[in-house]
Design a protein around this motif. Structure first.
Motif, PDB file in Angstrom:
ATOM      1  N   ILE A   1      32.644  38.098  46.850  1.00  0.00           N
ATOM      2  CA  ILE A   1      33.427  38.230  45.609  1.00  0.00           C
ATOM      3  C   ILE A   1      32.540  38.793  44.498  1.00  0.00           C
ATOM      4  CG2 ILE A   1      34.696  36.973  43.808  1.00  0.00           C
ATOM      5  CD1 ILE A   1      35.644  35.053  46.043  1.00  0.00           C
ATOM      6  N   ILE A   2      31.325  38.250  44.389  1.00  0.00           N
ATOM      7  CA  ILE A   2      30.417  38.745  43.333  1.00  0.00           C
ATOM      8  C   ILE A   2      30.095  40.219  43.585  1.00  0.00           C
ATOM      9  CG2 ILE A   2      28.085  38.520  42.367  1.00  0.00           C
ATOM     10  CD1 ILE A   2      28.308  35.525  42.819  1.00  0.00           C
ATOM     11  N   TYR A   3      29.832  40.545  44.846  1.00  0.00           N
ATOM     12  CA  TYR A   3      29.499  41.935  45.166  1.00  0.00           C
ATOM     13  C   TYR A   3      30.681  42.864  44.855  1.00  0.00           C
ATOM     14  CZ  TYR A   3      28.327  46.171  47.576  1.00  0.00           C
ATOM     15  OH  TYR A   3      28.096  47.489  47.841  1.00  0.00           O
ATOM     16  N   ASN A   4      31.892  42.456  45.268  1.00  0.00           N
ATOM     17  CA  ASN A   4      33.063  43.311  45.025  1.00  0.00           C
ATOM     18  C   ASN A   4      33.364  43.441  43.533  1.00  0.00           C
ATOM     19  OD1 ASN A   4      33.492  43.907  47.721  1.00  0.00           O
ATOM     20  ND2 ASN A   4      34.753  42.096  48.063  1.00  0.00           N
ATOM     21  N   THR A   5      33.135  42.358  42.781  1.00  0.00           N
ATOM     22  CA  THR A   5      33.301  42.414  41.317  1.00  0.00           C
ATOM     23  C   THR A   5      32.306  43.419  40.739  1.00  0.00           C
ATOM     24  OG1 THR A   5      33.982  40.096  41.277  1.00  0.00           O
ATOM     25  CG2 THR A   5      33.194  41.011  39.199  1.00  0.00           C
ATOM     26  N   ALA A   6      31.049  43.298  41.174  1.00  0.00           N
ATOM     27  CA  ALA A   6      29.999  44.188  40.670  1.00  0.00           C
ATOM     28  C   ALA A   6      30.287  45.640  41.044  1.00  0.00           C
ATOM     29  CB  ALA A   6      28.648  43.758  41.242  1.00  0.00           C
ATOM     30  N   LYS A   7      30.719  45.844  42.278  1.00  0.00           N
ATOM     31  CA  LYS A   7      30.969  47.212  42.766  1.00  0.00           C
ATOM     32  C   LYS A   7      32.146  47.836  42.006  1.00  0.00           C
ATOM     33  CE  LYS A   7      30.551  50.592  45.885  1.00  0.00           C
ATOM     34  NZ  LYS A   7      31.472  51.558  45.309  1.00  0.00           N
ATOM     35  N   THR A   8      33.198  47.020  41.759  1.00  0.00           N
ATOM     36  CA  THR A   8      34.347  47.533  41.000  1.00  0.00           C
ATOM     37  C   THR A   8      33.924  47.881  39.577  1.00  0.00           C
ATOM     38  OG1 THR A   8      35.802  46.140  42.331  1.00  0.00           O
ATOM     39  CG2 THR A   8      36.736  47.028  40.302  1.00  0.00           C
ATOM     40  N   ALA A   9      33.123  46.982  38.955  1.00  0.00           N
ATOM     41  CA  ALA A   9      32.649  47.263  37.591  1.00  0.00           C
ATOM     42  C   ALA A   9      31.814  48.549  37.596  1.00  0.00           C
ATOM     43  CB  ALA A   9      31.816  46.084  37.082  1.00  0.00           C
TER      44      ALA A   9
END
Ligand code: SF4
Length: 441
Positions: free
Chosen positions: A299-307
């Protein structure tokens, strides 16, 4: 990519930069003169894994008390490097530099603090020269004691010198750091870390990228300290921090981080550790995979990647809303809100508090949030002190700032509307102001 490009800076028993694991740090919010409370808080932070601790040194007596705090830690065999946080007071910096391992100075208020509406090109060079003269004695002490310095630029407190030339922009932030980096280079001092902090995620991101470019052009590779300042609390504060810090780490930018939450400082450390761990999987940007069972990291990675994709215009907000990322609908909304791209509720800017705070900011933020969360589109700042709070609440529509003795000052933008009102009535008074302005929806 700037992976492992930064130089190493030794700070006590910790090395920042040069490809070392990202160092996690925080800051105390106790009264620096209260040795026992400050030491206890530092112990709680180190138990969580905090590797460096910053402490407010607002004046000479607080700077001198760093000696007692350090000694109490030594008695307990705690060797965590300490950092003195300086604003406005060069003397406090000079005293602290002989005691602790690192000094944080803000180039925006180390020398000049008054706004001069008739600022000229000549004033620009005069204040720059004055800054050089003022910083010289500090560098001498730092060299003698092997003390490092963080040039801590804050979007909300830039010098009038750079505001005059570049406006309140990411470029002004990067220029502000470069001015001091060049001075330090001339003085042959290189135990330096730099930070570009803002409460606006996009401003913080762009300022860091600009600084990396400017430094590289002048063959400078100082380590970077990353953080979104005044991120607030709870889920909102955590998501803002991930969206600002992690996209930079994923590109190999950043060597030490602080997650600023309006909560107990020790709450910052588990989040900071999770974000710091992303640097170890930055290779995922190049297509590798990581442990599928680690849902939280996903989740943290996908949040970071989307940002990252939004900040770099690789994806549009509509694509994010249509679910073209690996985020749930709510997670996608949270990222858009954190980046200020789309507002689904009021945005709260709140400082993490520090030794200058004179009221219970955690409960103040909760009260303000529960009364005003529904005001979609408004930005409301809740800050700990009237010294730095008004300047650092960015472009908030309204400000709620602790003024001491259980009183609060209320602001409309930068304008002080009510001062020293009883904290018990402050939220109601703020609601009245918002209603008078016709912004109560
Ligand atoms: S605004 Fe908050 S964090 Fe900044 S100096 Fe004041 S109390 Fe400390």
């Amino acid at each position: 990519m700037r992976v492992n490009k930064s130089t190493a800076v030794q700070i006590g028993n910790v090395v920042i930069g040069a490809g070392n694991p990202v160092v996690v740090q925080s800051m105390t919010n106790t009264d620096t003169l209260d040795t026992s409370a400050t030491v206890q808080q530092i112990l709680r932070l180190t138990e969580q894994g905090c590797q460096m601790v910053r402490i407010t040194a607002a004046d000479i007596s607080q700077a001198e008390n760093l000696y007692n705090i350090k000694n109490e830690l030594i008695k307990r065999n705690v060797e965590v490097p300490l950092i003195a946080d300086i604003h406005f007071n060069p003397k406090a910096a000079e005293i602290s530099a002989g005691i602790v391992e690192k000094i944080r100075i803000n180039p925006g208020n180390y020398v000049d603090r008054k706004w001069n509406p008739n600022f000229t090109e000549k004033d620009y060079y005069n204040t720059l020269e004055k800054a050089y003269d003022n910083i010289f004695p500090l560098i001498d002490i730092c060299k003698k004691h092997n003390t490092a310095i963080r040039i801590g630029v804050n979007h909300g407190s830039l010098s009038e010198r750079v505001l005059f030339k570049y406006g309140n922009t990411p470029q002004a932030m990067a220029v502000s750091a470069m001015e001091f980096l060049r001075m330090f280079k001339e003085m042959d001092f290189d135990r330096i870390v730099v930070s570009m902090k803002a409460s606006d995620v996009g401003v913080m991101y762009r300022a860091n990228k600009l600084l990396v470019d400017m430094m590289q052009k002048e063959d400078m590779y100082y380590p970077l300290h990353l953080g979104v300042t005044e991120a607030g609390n709870g889920t909102d504060g955590r998501i803002k921090s991930i969206c600002g810090i992690a996209p930079l780490l994923l590109q190999g930018i950043g060597d030490t981080i602080r997650v600023s939450l309006t909560e107990k400082p020790e709450n910052e450390i588990p989040v900071a550790k999770q974000i710091a761990a992303l640097k170890n999987i930055e290779q995922n940007m190049l297509g590798k995979t990581f442990d599928e069972s680690d849902v939280e990291t996903h989740i943290i990675y996908n949040t970071a990647k989307t940002a990252f994709d939004l900040l770099e215009n690789k994806v549009s907000k509509d694509e994010v809303k249509q679910g073209r990322t690996f985020l749930s609908d709510q997670q996608a909304k949270d990222v858009l809100q954190a980046l200020g791209i789309e507002r689904y509720k009021a945005e709260f800017v709140a400082c993490p508090s520090c030794g200058r705070t004179k009221y219970d900011i955690e409960s103040a933020l909760e009260k303000v949030k529960s009364a005003l969360s529904g005001l979609k589109g408004l930005k409301i700042a809740v800050m700990g002190c009237i010294v730095n709070g008004p300047g650092e609440m960015a472009d908030a529509d309204y400000g709620y700032i602790g003024a001491g003795n259980n009183t609060v000052n209320l602001y409309r933008g930068k304008e002080l509307v009510m001062s020293h009102i009883d904290e018990k009535n402050a939220v109601e008074e703020l609601i009245k102001i918002i209603k008078q302005d016709g912004k109560w929806q």
